[in-house]
Motif scaffolding. Structure first.
Motif, short mmCIF file in Angstrom:
data_model
loop_
_atom_site.label_atom_id
_atom_site.label_comp_id
_atom_site.label_asym_id
_atom_site.label_seq_id
_atom_site.Cartn_x
_atom_site.Cartn_y
_atom_site.Cartn_z
N VAL A 105 -10.99 -4.58 1.60
CA VAL A 105 -9.20 -3.36 1.63
C VAL A 105 -8.26 -3.38 2.30
O VAL A 105 -7.28 -3.38 1.91
CB VAL A 105 -10.13 -2.35 1.18
CG1 VAL A 105 -8.82 -1.11 1.04
CG2 VAL A 105 -11.07 -1.92 0.32
N THR A 165 -3.88 -4.41 1.24
CA THR A 165 -3.89 -3.48 1.58
C THR A 165 -2.28 -3.46 2.67
O THR A 165 -1.75 -2.93 3.20
CB THR A 165 -3.84 -2.05 1.64
OG1 THR A 165 -5.15 -2.22 2.58
CG2 THR A 165 -4.33 -1.42 0.36
N ALA A 195 -1.38 1.01 -8.84
CA ALA A 195 -2.48 0.92 -7.26
C ALA A 195 -2.14 -0.16 -6.48
O ALA A 195 -1.76 -1.55 -7.54
CB ALA A 195 -4.16 1.78 -7.61
N ALA A 196 -2.63 -0.44 -5.18
CA ALA A 196 -2.35 -1.30 -4.68
C ALA A 196 -4.10 -2.25 -4.95
O ALA A 196 -4.36 -3.45 -5.01
CB ALA A 196 -2.76 -1.57 -3.01
N CYS A 197 -5.32 -2.04 -5.05
CA CYS A 197 -5.86 -2.63 -5.59
C CYS A 197 -7.00 -1.06 -5.67
O CYS A 197 -6.89 -0.16 -6.24
CB CYS A 197 -7.01 -2.71 -4.07
SG CYS A 197 -7.41 -2.30 -3.05
N LYS A 255 4.76 0.06 -7.98
CA LYS A 255 3.53 0.28 -7.02
C LYS A 255 3.67 0.60 -5.44
O LYS A 255 4.82 1.49 -5.33
CB LYS A 255 4.16 -1.36 -6.23
CG LYS A 255 3.39 -2.77 -7.62
CD LYS A 255 2.23 -2.06 -7.58
CE LYS A 255 0.99 -3.40 -8.78
NZ LYS A 255 -0.21 -2.84 -8.76
N GLN A 256 2.68 1.53 -5.63
CA GLN A 256 1.74 2.47 -5.28
C GLN A 256 1.36 1.68 -3.72
O GLN A 256 -0.05 1.59 -3.57
CB GLN A 256 1.21 3.51 -5.06
CG GLN A 256 2.37 4.78 -6.28
CD GLN A 256 1.63 5.76 -6.39
OE1 GLN A 256 1.20 6.79 -5.88
NE2 GLN A 256 1.64 5.87 -8.13
N MET A 257 1.51 0.87 -2.86
CA MET A 257 1.02 0.18 -2.02
C MET A 257 -0.24 0.45 -0.85
O MET A 257 -0.77 -0.47 -0.22
CB MET A 257 1.35 -1.12 -1.46
CG MET A 257 2.20 -1.63 -1.51
SD MET A 257 1.67 -2.61 -3.02
CE MET A 257 0.37 -3.30 -1.85
N ASP A 258 0.06 1.90 -1.07
CA ASP A 258 -1.01 2.67 0.01
C ASP A 258 -2.14 3.43 -1.12
O ASP A 258 -3.18 4.01 -0.31
CB ASP A 258 -0.43 3.69 0.43
CG ASP A 258 -0.01 4.74 0.20
OD1 ASP A 258 0.41 4.99 -1.11
OD2 ASP A 258 0.13 5.80 0.28
N LYS A 263 -3.08 -4.43 5.94
CA LYS A 263 -3.32 -3.32 6.78
C LYS A 263 -4.58 -4.15 7.46
O LYS A 263 -5.74 -3.54 8.73
CB LYS A 263 -4.42 -1.91 6.16
CG LYS A 263 -3.77 -0.99 5.56
CD LYS A 263 -2.45 -0.34 6.39
CE LYS A 263 -1.99 0.67 5.36
NZ LYS A 263 -0.73 1.35 6.11
N LEU A 272 -4.63 4.84 4.10
CA LEU A 272 -4.41 4.48 2.74
C LEU A 272 -4.77 6.07 1.95
O LEU A 272 -5.85 6.76 2.56
CB LEU A 272 -5.57 3.65 2.33
CG LEU A 272 -5.10 1.89 2.94
CD1 LEU A 272 -5.95 1.10 2.89
CD2 LEU A 272 -3.59 1.47 2.05
N VAL A 307 -5.56 3.25 -3.78
CA VAL A 307 -6.51 2.16 -3.98
C VAL A 307 -7.33 3.05 -5.36
O VAL A 307 -8.23 4.22 -4.43
CB VAL A 307 -7.70 2.34 -2.82
CG1 VAL A 307 -8.87 1.80 -2.86
CG2 VAL A 307 -6.64 1.39 -1.61
#
Ligand code: SF4
Length: 510
Positions: free
Chosen positions: A302, A306, A257-259, A212-215, A308, A237, A217
């Motif tokens: 967003v 994520t 992606a995170a979202c 997973k790449q949490m940064d 943030k 991000l 989008v």
């Protein structure tokens, strides 16, 4: 207005099926309507509207064109149109890949397309051998990382088993060979072609996440400029622009992606729902960042997805402050100007949100179709409902799938100072009427706070071309008869929906 609550589950995406259901049935989409934005919202909520027939049509686009728009520009991939050669025209004539790669700061990109050039005898004996040979030729000539095979009316009517051939050749060639079922006759909503291409990508290319790449989008867009990157960079991000200009390796990792966000629900609510349902990648369920309030809310959503949240309110405050002076200036220059929008379903709503933020006098909106529900199944994805909630009623609202004879009358009645369109070919109608017309081609450049200022400045410049457009109009002859010009109802040839006449008007277009 009370916000609409769909009260129903999201459309359940089924990636086991070879095809996604067309919008006509899945989203109860329509291509004709005349009334107001609020009325359309309320009747859509109850699914009261139907795809009506018309007794006279001037033109149309088709699903294959939308599939081409996405697949022709996937970096490193090849496309085989299993179709008569003319079906490749919509994709080929729309190509702006050189401009787009430059705008995105990417290296140049080749477009790698072949057509099977289905002929009359192939419609008798079948075209599968030709298809097989063309896929092999695409592999030999381009050595692509994936091959997309786009179906067509002719292939669909003959019943060529594209799925079997692509399956066999995928094994043989060791790369994804992706069937895209986008036959024009299957849907009256050409945006069904976006869903068909995405379905192919989701079923044959996207892989389960490895890390997973949490940064990161996902941003589904066309071939737009890099404007989301600077905006989301302020939250730390990164943006994964898909699918045009992305390579196949990037598409494989959409699930990491995170979202998932998009520039427009019409384009990408289907793949966003699929990524959420199959891989747990949440969709950003807020209107896209076009206009001040929508950018604020989109950033908040967003940020929530994520992790943030702690940064976002400060960012919003400082961005408001940063653009305040420039915004006040363009608002002043545009004050009182009358404008009309002619664009695809959801993006038209985004344009309207921006124009009303800029203080323009919005004389009307015509969208090319209207989806009565969403794949996500929530009110937060209902872009028209969001527009009405944000900016109030829009009294003059129509849906028309680009019929110039209707647009001609709608524009004459609205008499705007400027017209904004999303399809280049519709600029001609405005020009012939002497209305300064701006094509909002690269929609990314209007995203975010800077995008709103940029749109305002472009409109200020476009309005200055009034004399040029008036000059063009003086030299144009109307192709329409006096009879049609005197008709009051632009929707004269439509079968009336919901209790109207069952009979068509035949008219007199001689
Ligand atoms: S797929 Fe059908 S509707 Fe589309 S361009 Fe080809 S023939 Fe025309």
């Amino acid at each position: 207005m009370n916000r609409m609550v769909y009260g129903e589950r999201a459309y359940m995406v089924n990636l086991e099926l070879s095809e996604v259901e067309v919008r006509d049935r899945r989203l109860k989409s329509i291509i004709s309507y005349q009334g107001s934005a609020r009325d359309l919202c309320e009747r859509s909520q109850k699914r009261q509207l139907h795809l009506t027939e018309r007794s006279f049509g001037q033109c149309s686009d088709c699903s294959q064109g939308c599939s081409q728009t996405l697949t022709y520009v996937i970096r490193g991939a090849a496309v085989v149109d299993h179709a008569p050669i003319g079906c490749s025209a919509p994709g080929a004539t729309n190509l702006t890949v050189d401009v787009s790669t430059k705008a995105r700061g990417l290296p140049p990109q080749k477009v790698q397309v072949l057509s099977t050039n289905i002929q009359e005898k192939d419609t008798v004996y079948g075209g599968l051998e030709k298809l097989r040979a063309t896929i092999l030729e695409a592999k030999r000539r381009f050595d692509p990382t994936a091959i997309f095979v786009l179906s067509s009316c002719a292939a669909g009517i003959v019943g060529d088993d594209i799925e079997s051939v692509t399956g066999e050749l995928q094994e043989e060639l060791g790369i994804p060979v992706v069937p895209v079922f986008c036959e024009g006759f299957k849907s009256r909503i050409w945006s069904s072609g976006f869903d068909a291409a995405f379905h192919g990508i989701l079923t044959r290319i996207v892989k389960p996440p490895v890390k997973k790449q949490m940064d990161l989008v996902n941003v589904f867009n066309f071939e737009g400029s890099d404007t989301f990157g600077p905006l989301l960079g302020k939250l730390g991000l990164r943006v994964n622009y898909v699918v045009p200009l992305a390579d196949v390796e990037v598409l494989e990792k959409l699930s990491e992606a995170a979202c998932t966000a998009h520039i427009c629900e019409t384009l990408a609510m289907y793949p966003a729902a699929a990524l959420e349902q199959k891989y747990g990648v949440p969709e950003v369920k807020a209107p896209p960042p076009f206009g001040i309030d929508w950018t604020d809310n989109w950033l908040r959503e967003v940020a929530r997805l994520t992790g943030k949240d702690a940064l976002v309110e400060d960012l919003i405050r400082s961005e408001h402050e940063r653009v305040r002076e420039a915004l006040d200036q363009v608002r002043e220059e545009l004050r009182g100007k009358r404008i009309y929008i002619f664009a695809g379903d959801s993006y038209a709503h985004s344009i309207a949100n921006m124009l009303l933020d800029l203080g323009l006098d919005l004389r009307g909106i015509t969208t090319l179709h209207h989806d009565q529900t969403t794949d996500g199944g929530t009110d937060s994805l209902d872009s028209l409902g969001n527009l009405v909630a944000s900016k109030g009623e829009i009294g003059n609202y129509t849906v028309c799938n680009k019929q110039p004879y209707q647009v001609f009358k709608l524009l004459k009645a609205a008499r705007p100072d400027i017209l904004i369109v999303r399809h280049m070919n519709m600029t001609i109608v405005g020009a012939k009427l002497g209305i300064p017309t701006m094509n909002d081609g690269d929609v990314n450049i209007s995203a975010g706070y800077d995008g709103l200022v940029r749109l305002g400045k472009r409109l200020v410049d476009a309005i200055k071309t009034k004399r040029l457009f008036e000059n063009v109009a003086r030299h144009c002859e109307s192709p329409y008869t006096t009879w049609w010009l005197e008709q009051e109802d632009p929707f004269y040839f439509e079968k009336k929906d919901a209790g109207g006449s069952e009979n068509f008007n035949e008219g007199n277009m001689e």
